[in-house]
Design a protein around this motif. Structure first.
Motif, short mmCIF file in Angstrom:
data_model
loop_
_atom_site.label_atom_id
_atom_site.label_comp_id
_atom_site.label_asym_id
_atom_site.label_seq_id
_atom_site.Cartn_x
_atom_site.Cartn_y
_atom_site.Cartn_z
N ILE A 162 2.05 22.20 -7.40
CA ILE A 162 1.66 21.00 -7.78
C ILE A 162 2.88 20.02 -7.40
N LEU A 163 2.31 18.74 -6.70
CA LEU A 163 3.25 17.70 -6.09
C LEU A 163 3.00 16.50 -6.75
N ARG A 164 4.01 16.08 -7.85
CA ARG A 164 3.44 14.54 -8.59
C ARG A 164 4.06 13.39 -7.60
N LEU A 165 3.17 12.87 -6.87
CA LEU A 165 3.69 11.76 -6.03
C LEU A 165 4.00 10.70 -6.61
N PHE A 166 5.07 9.78 -6.29
CA PHE A 166 5.31 8.62 -6.86
C PHE A 166 4.77 7.46 -6.12
N ASN A 167 5.38 6.25 -5.88
CA ASN A 167 4.64 5.08 -5.10
C ASN A 167 4.63 5.48 -3.46
N VAL A 168 3.63 6.04 -2.98
CA VAL A 168 3.76 6.10 -1.48
C VAL A 168 3.28 4.97 -0.79
N TYR A 169 4.25 4.67 0.27
CA TYR A 169 3.84 3.88 1.12
C TYR A 169 4.15 4.21 2.83
N GLY A 170 3.55 3.37 3.85
CA GLY A 170 3.83 3.69 4.90
C GLY A 170 2.80 3.29 5.93
N PRO A 171 2.67 3.49 7.15
CA PRO A 171 1.64 3.13 8.06
C PRO A 171 0.24 3.73 7.69
N GLY A 172 -1.06 3.23 7.75
CA GLY A 172 -2.05 3.86 7.55
C GLY A 172 -2.71 3.68 6.30
N GLN A 173 -2.03 2.93 5.39
CA GLN A 173 -2.49 2.76 3.92
C GLN A 173 -3.86 1.63 4.27
N ASN A 174 -4.80 1.74 3.31
CA ASN A 174 -5.89 0.80 3.41
C ASN A 174 -5.50 -0.56 2.71
N MET A 175 -5.47 -1.32 3.55
CA MET A 175 -5.04 -2.91 3.59
C MET A 175 -6.14 -3.60 2.67
N GLU A 176 -7.42 -3.03 2.80
CA GLU A 176 -8.62 -3.57 2.19
C GLU A 176 -8.81 -3.44 0.64
N ASN A 177 -7.97 -2.53 0.26
CA ASN A 177 -8.08 -2.01 -1.26
C ASN A 177 -6.92 -2.76 -2.32
N LEU A 178 -7.24 -3.68 -2.97
CA LEU A 178 -6.26 -4.50 -3.54
C LEU A 178 -6.03 -3.97 -5.06
N LYS A 179 -6.59 -2.79 -5.17
CA LYS A 179 -6.33 -2.14 -6.32
C LYS A 179 -5.58 -0.68 -6.33
N GLN A 180 -5.15 -0.63 -5.45
CA GLN A 180 -4.33 1.01 -5.11
C GLN A 180 -3.28 0.58 -4.15
N GLY A 181 -2.01 1.06 -4.40
CA GLY A 181 -0.83 1.27 -3.53
C GLY A 181 -0.10 -0.40 -3.58
N MET A 182 1.01 -0.25 -4.40
CA MET A 182 1.54 -1.45 -4.77
C MET A 182 1.98 -2.16 -3.60
N LEU A 183 2.86 -1.61 -2.62
CA LEU A 183 3.34 -2.36 -1.52
C LEU A 183 2.21 -2.69 -0.46
N SER A 184 1.39 -1.69 -0.42
CA SER A 184 0.19 -2.11 0.80
C SER A 184 -0.65 -3.22 0.11
N ILE A 185 -0.71 -3.44 -1.30
CA ILE A 185 -1.48 -4.55 -1.71
C ILE A 185 -0.54 -5.94 -1.25
N PHE A 186 0.84 -5.89 -1.49
CA PHE A 186 1.51 -7.10 -1.21
C PHE A 186 1.23 -7.42 0.18
N LEU A 187 1.45 -6.42 1.16
CA LEU A 187 1.40 -6.46 2.36
C LEU A 187 0.09 -7.21 2.80
N ALA A 188 -1.00 -6.72 2.16
CA ALA A 188 -2.16 -7.40 2.61
C ALA A 188 -2.42 -8.65 2.54
#
Length: 305
Positions: A162-188
């Motif tokens: 089991i891998l407990r992931l913390f806040n993952v970010y990077g190329p390929g995140q869904n920029m349309e979803n403004l309820k998931q991924g803190m940095l991708s939301i800001f970047l959107a």
């Protein structure tokens, strides 16, 4: 290796599928394309369009599978409050069915991506894997239940990590979803040239981990010899939301960018960052990419450089 990657059309799953192909594995991706995109799936992968809430979905899985990478999930704590029943079905019932199938088909390894959210509200200190579990969202409750099922199936003979992931970010995140991924939301918001809307205090803090480092951790877990264990996948670095925004603005050459603070999301963790000593010692893994470097890489990717 014949790798089955659930959620392989998504952000993390598609990166993992690419890595597994490079390792010489046969890769089958399973996804319902609810948040992922078929265009994300590497062309050399087999693809099965499948919703893991379907009855007997496991009957459609390839019986030659040797390794299961279970990433498919509804992964927003905020969204989990909108439809808790669906959340438990897609995140937990599917895990149980996949575990039963894996055990009966003699799968060599079952790797599961859990979340920092299982810890709930914690003290302002690096959180170890031995920290008591206290989920505060329906999403986190589902992750905890899945972890418990995994432990039981490991006792029954299925090799699991089991891998407990913390806040993952990077190329390929869904920029349309403004309820998931803190940095991708800001970047959107930045890409749309709109003010960045921050839900909650700028003093909240997180532990941001770059996608390449997450994929490296998953690769390490393939070769981890113990029949069961749990690992934090993070940097161990405490970063406030304000600090993360400042770094984001620097990486994208922005100054005096407008920020709008709004109400927080239901039962959101105020702050969390992880202890990585166990991952370093037992998994022989450590992050390589700092937040500054990761955001610079992300900027170059968006510019097509």
């Amino acid at each position: 290796m014949h790798a089955l990657v659930t959620g392989g059309a998504g952000f993390i799953g598609s990166h993992l599928a690419n890595k597994l192909l490079k390792l010489g594995a046969k890769v089958t991706v399973v996804d319902n394309l609810s948040t992922g995109s078929k265009s994300n799936i590497p062309s050399k992968c087999d693809f099965i369009y499948l919703d893991l809430t379907e009855n007997n979905f496991v009957s459609k899985l390839p019986i030659t599978t040797t390794h299961v990478f279970h990433l498919a999930a509804q992964s927003s704590g905020e969204i989990s409050f909108e439809d808790p029943r669906y959340d438990i079905e897609i995140n937990t019932v599917s895990t149980l069915e996949l575990l039963k199938w894996s055990l009966s088909h003699n799968v060599k390894k079952f790797i599961y991506t859990s979340s920092m959210n299982v810890y709930g509200y914690v003290k302002d200190e690096p959180i170890k894997e031995t920290q008591s579990i206290a989920p505060e969202s329906f999403y986190a409750v589902g992750k905890v239940a899945s972890e418990n099922y995994i432990k039981i199936f490991s006792d029954l003979g299925l090799k699991t990590t089991i891998l407990r992931l913390f806040n993952v970010y990077g190329p390929g995140q869904n920029m349309e979803n403004l309820k998931q991924g803190m940095l991708s939301i800001f970047l959107a918001y930045i890409i749309k040239n709109e003010p960045v809307v921050v839900k909650g205090s700028l003093e909240r803090f997180r532990d941001f981990i770059y996608i390449d480092d997450v994929i490296s951790a998953i690769e390490k877990s393939i070769h981890f010899s113990q029949k069961y264990d749990v690992f934090n996948i993070c940097t161990g670095i405490r970063t406030t939301v304000q600090e993360a925004l400042d770094k984001l603005f620097i990486a994208f050459n922005l100054s005096n960018y407008q920020i709008i603070e709004s109400d927080g999301t239901p039962r959101d963790q105020f702050g969390i960052y992880g202890n990585i000593h166990k991952s370093e010692k037992l998994l022989d893994w450590k992050y390589q990419i700092s937040l500054d470097n990761g955001l610079t890489k992300l900027n170059k990717f968006i510019k097509g450089e």
